[in-house]
Design an enzyme around this catalytic site. Structure first.
Site, PDB file in Angstrom:
ATOM      1  N   LYS A  23       0.832  -1.216   0.000  1.00  0.00           N
ATOM      2  CA  LYS A  23       0.000   0.000   0.000  1.00  0.00           C
ATOM      3  C   LYS A  23       0.860   1.256   0.000  1.00  0.00           C
ATOM      4  O   LYS A  23       0.580   2.202  -0.736  1.00  0.00           O
ATOM      5  CB  LYS A  23      -0.907  -0.016   1.237  1.00  0.00           C
ATOM      6  N   ARG A  97      -3.829  10.559   3.373  1.00  0.00           N
ATOM      7  CA  ARG A  97      -2.754  11.554   3.480  1.00  0.00           C
ATOM      8  C   ARG A  97      -1.992  11.680   2.158  1.00  0.00           C
ATOM      9  O   ARG A  97      -1.101  12.504   2.029  1.00  0.00           O
ATOM     10  CB  ARG A  97      -1.763  11.152   4.581  1.00  0.00           C
ATOM     11  N   CYS A 121      -4.519   8.191   9.845  1.00  0.00           N
ATOM     12  CA  CYS A 121      -4.771   7.655  11.173  1.00  0.00           C
ATOM     13  C   CYS A 121      -4.390   8.656  12.260  1.00  0.00           C
ATOM     14  O   CYS A 121      -3.418   9.401  12.112  1.00  0.00           O
ATOM     15  CB  CYS A 121      -3.974   6.369  11.350  1.00  0.00           C
ATOM     16  N   ASP A 315       4.596   0.258  12.093  1.00  0.00           N
ATOM     17  CA  ASP A 315       3.344  -0.398  11.684  1.00  0.00           C
ATOM     18  C   ASP A 315       3.326  -1.897  12.013  1.00  0.00           C
ATOM     19  O   ASP A 315       2.318  -2.549  11.847  1.00  0.00           O
ATOM     20  CB  ASP A 315       3.118  -0.211  10.181  1.00  0.00           C
ATOM     21  N   VAL A 337       8.548   6.533  16.533  1.00  0.00           N
ATOM     22  CA  VAL A 337       8.184   7.186  15.266  1.00  0.00           C
ATOM     23  C   VAL A 337       6.969   8.105  15.432  1.00  0.00           C
ATOM     24  O   VAL A 337       6.973   9.248  14.965  1.00  0.00           O
ATOM     25  CB  VAL A 337       7.944   6.135  14.150  1.00  0.00           C
TER      26      VAL A 337
HETATM   27  N1  EPU Z   1       6.993  14.435  10.561  1.00  0.00           N
HETATM   28  C1  EPU Z   1       7.149  15.755  10.882  1.00  0.00           C
HETATM   29  N2  EPU Z   1       6.989  16.696   9.891  1.00  0.00           N
HETATM   30  C2  EPU Z   1       6.675  16.349   8.612  1.00  0.00           C
HETATM   31  C3  EPU Z   1       6.520  14.986   8.283  1.00  0.00           C
HETATM   32  C4  EPU Z   1       6.683  14.044   9.290  1.00  0.00           C
HETATM   33  O1  EPU Z   1       7.424  16.096  12.029  1.00  0.00           O
HETATM   34  O2  EPU Z   1       6.525  17.249   7.766  1.00  0.00           O
HETATM   35  C5  EPU Z   1       7.138  13.411  11.612  1.00  0.00           C
HETATM   36  C6  EPU Z   1       5.808  12.715  11.914  1.00  0.00           C
HETATM   37  O3  EPU Z   1       4.987  13.461  12.758  1.00  0.00           O
HETATM   38  C7  EPU Z   1       6.253  11.401  12.509  1.00  0.00           C
HETATM   39  C8  EPU Z   1       7.566  11.128  11.770  1.00  0.00           C
HETATM   40  O4  EPU Z   1       7.966  12.370  11.183  1.00  0.00           O
HETATM   41  O5  EPU Z   1       6.523  11.573  13.880  1.00  0.00           O
HETATM   42  C9  EPU Z   1       7.481  10.071  10.710  1.00  0.00           C
HETATM   43  O6  EPU Z   1       6.450  10.389   9.780  1.00  0.00           O
HETATM   44  P1  EPU Z   1       6.577  10.008   8.253  1.00  0.00           P
HETATM   45  O7  EPU Z   1       6.526  11.263   7.450  1.00  0.00           O
HETATM   46  O8  EPU Z   1       7.730   9.105   8.067  1.00  0.00           O
HETATM   47  O9  EPU Z   1       5.244   9.190   8.021  1.00  0.00           O
HETATM   48  P2  EPU Z   1       4.248   9.262   6.788  1.00  0.00           P
HETATM   49  O10 EPU Z   1       4.979   9.424   5.528  1.00  0.00           O
HETATM   50  O11 EPU Z   1       3.130  10.194   7.109  1.00  0.00           O
HETATM   51  C10 EPU Z   1       4.311   6.714   6.228  1.00  0.00           C
HETATM   52  C11 EPU Z   1       3.308   5.617   6.152  1.00  0.00           C
HETATM   53  C12 EPU Z   1       2.883   5.225   7.561  1.00  0.00           C
HETATM   54  C13 EPU Z   1       4.115   4.773   8.317  1.00  0.00           C
HETATM   55  C14 EPU Z   1       5.189   5.870   8.308  1.00  0.00           C
HETATM   56  C15 EPU Z   1       6.481   5.425   8.937  1.00  0.00           C
HETATM   57  C16 EPU Z   1       2.168   6.042   4.092  1.00  0.00           C
HETATM   58  C17 EPU Z   1       0.941   6.471   3.398  1.00  0.00           C
HETATM   59  N3  EPU Z   1       2.141   6.076   5.418  1.00  0.00           N
HETATM   60  O12 EPU Z   1       3.656   7.796   6.865  1.00  0.00           O
HETATM   61  O13 EPU Z   1       1.997   4.137   7.426  1.00  0.00           O
HETATM   62  O14 EPU Z   1       3.766   4.477   9.636  1.00  0.00           O
HETATM   63  O15 EPU Z   1       5.457   6.270   6.952  1.00  0.00           O
HETATM   64  O16 EPU Z   1       6.993   4.312   8.283  1.00  0.00           O
HETATM   65  O17 EPU Z   1       3.162   5.655   3.467  1.00  0.00           O
HETATM   66  C18 EPU Z   1       0.025   2.923   7.740  1.00  0.00           C
HETATM   67  O18 EPU Z   1       0.282   2.343   6.681  1.00  0.00           O
HETATM   68  O19 EPU Z   1      -0.891   2.574   8.521  1.00  0.00           O
HETATM   69  C19 EPU Z   1       0.831   4.087   8.133  1.00  0.00           C
HETATM   70  C20 EPU Z   1       0.453   4.941   9.089  1.00  0.00           C
END
Ligand code: EPU
Length: 441
Positions: A23, A97, A121, A315, A337
């Site tokens: 995904k 997102r 989420c 995850d 994380v």
């Molecule tokens: N963060 C910031 N500022 C930003 C972006 C992120 O502070 O501008 C922080 C977040 O708050 C968090 C950390 O950085 O504390 C990590 O966030 P990240 O950006 O890596 O997460 P994401 O890209 O929003 C993706 C996956 C998540 C998964 C995380 C970590 C997708 C759509 N979502 O989220 O997956 O947990 O990476 O591997 O790819 C899921 O599949 O259920 C899910 C939540």
């Protein structure tokens, strides 16, 4: 259809399931099709809500999406990309997102992008400050309005030197998708290097991008004026695979996860083995996978912390905690994380689990959330006898862990809000039935 699943637990899950494209890669790969001037084709796409959302958004922007000749194959024709109406975007974006990642591709194709309020989420603040700062540096003008974000790029996007404060997956993807067609070179330090990101880089390379992944999390992107399409088979979903593995452990079962790939799951497999689970890898192309089973006897406790790749994925944490509630002794899980990813443990405690959450960084190195008041460490005392309870699914991964707990528990639970699970788990209900679970709407 009713959104309530009636689950009668107590029986081991046994049999096999198949996982398809990840995904968290497929949805980004679909966004990347916008950057190409010719058709892209992707195989093995799961039928999940997040894929539907991105497909809807692409179609609103003029990308023609058609089914390919094989099951799970989609073809994307981006030759007529156009602006979409704000109201329609807002209706389609749902709780995803992913829309934030359309910024770079739309700025390159149209010079303008509208990004709606983001869902996803509820596991922490989930800010997008890294994304917006990087986009501004690339040359985008970002205007915040009540309905969402309006972005424009009057002088196009230009390569940047950028360091992330934290190796964010989404921000790394944002920068890749903006940099590949920006003028000049982009150097990104402290980038995330999850397998899904490397797979995104692989397909961008197929499109004509020039991207070097250096040591120490530095990624260098040489912008090119034009990209073509790609043909790609995505990496398998290692989060779904680990969810089934944890379900096998928690229910004393035996599940063959076809499509699961060892290389992306090394860290999970090590933990699975230290707890006392057994697995066997079958590398046969096309039909292979990993069989996970509970060998009988006691499970052992473990101390772990979640982290960016190659650490233990955040995850993977929630379904595993259900299995740890059955281990003999005290386990410690430090979540580094997301700051609020233990909310789901309250429901597990109502079912008889013994899980305490703490503000301290327990069992590992201090993290960003230490001394900030977030309950981001959990101590799980087992083995606990789980009993049935009425549950309401809070988010995707926590929801799956609630389901596993209901399946491991004695008695019949009513699980509300199961539609949320369709966001990331294809045909989960049919898969559960195939594994012998007693579930009905
Ligand atoms: N963060 C910031 N500022 C930003 C972006 C992120 O502070 O501008 C922080 C977040 O708050 C968090 C950390 O950085 O504390 C990590 O966030 P990240 O950006 O890596 O997460 P994401 O890209 O929003 C993706 C996956 C998540 C998964 C995380 C970590 C997708 C759509 N979502 O989220 O997956 O947990 O990476 O591997 O790819 C899921 O599949 O259920 C899910 C939540």
């Amino acid at each position: 259809m009713s959104d309530v699943l009636v689950v009668t637990g107590g029986a081991p899950l046994q049999g096999e399931v198949k996982v398809r494209g990840a995904k968290n890669l497929v949805s980004k790969a679909m966004v990347a099709t916008l950057l190409g001037e010719t058709t892209s084709r992707m195989f093995d796409i799961p039928r999940i809500r997040d894929v539907e959302v991105v497909r809807g958004l692409l179609e609103l922007h003029g990308v023609k999406v058609t089914n390919g000749t094989t099951d799970g194959e989609l073809v994307f024709d981006p030759s007529n990309v156009e602006r979409a109406g704000i109201d329609e975007i807002n209706v389609h974006a749902g709780s995803s997102r992913i829309p934030i990642l359309l910024c770079g591709p739309l700025l390159h194709r149209l010079g303008h992008a509208f990004i709606p309020e983001l869902g996803g989420c509820n596991i922490g603040g989930r800010p997008i400050d890294f994304h917006l700062e990087a986009l501004r540096r690339f040359g985008a003008v970002v205007e915040k309005a009540p309905e969402g974000l309006h972005l424009s790029a009057p002088d196009g996007l230009h390569g940047i030197k950028f360091a992330l404060d934290y190796p964010s997956v989404g921000a790394t993807e944002q920068i890749l998708l903006a940099a590949v067609r920006a003028k000049g070179v982009t150097e990104l330090s402290n980038a995330a290097v999850e397998p899904e990101i490397l797979d995104l880089i692989a397909l961008l390379q197929k499109m004509g991008a020039i991207i070097k992944v250096h040591t120490n999390r530095v990624i260098e992107i040489e912008g090119v004026p034009r990209l073509g399409g790609f043909t790609h088979r995505p990496i398998p979903d290692r989060i779904e695979a680990a969810s089934w593995a944890s379900a096998a452990l928690a229910t004393k079962g035996d599940i063959l996860v076809r499509g699961a790939r060892q290389a992306d799951m090394m860290t999970y497999l090590n933990v699975f083995r230290s707890i006392g689970g057994e697995f066997e890898v079958d590398d046969a192309p096309g039909t292979g996978g990993i069989r996970f089973w509970h060998p009988g006897g006691d499970l052992r406790p473990v101390a772990l912390e979640t982290d960016v790749h190659p650490g233990f994925m955040t995850d993977w944490q929630q379904p595993l905690v259900v299995a740890l509630s059955q281990a003999n002794g005290l386990s410690v899980v430090h979540e580094t994380v997301y700051e609020k990813r233990f909310g789901y443990t309250a429901a597990l405690n109502q079912m008889g689990a013994n899980i305490q959450v703490f503000q301290d960084c327990l069992g590992g190195t201090p993290c960003r959330f230490g001394r900030m008041g977030f309950r981001h460490s959990a101590v799980i005392a087992g083995p606990a006898k789980l009993h049935a309870h009425d549950l309401t699914i809070p988010d995707l991964r926590a929801g799956f862990s609630h389901l596993i707990a209901a399946l491991a528990a004695e008695g019949t639970s009513r699980v509300h809000g199961v539609e949320l699970i369709n966001r990331g788990y294809e045909d989960f209900e049919a898969k559960l039935t195939g594994l012998g679970a007693r579930v009905s709407r």
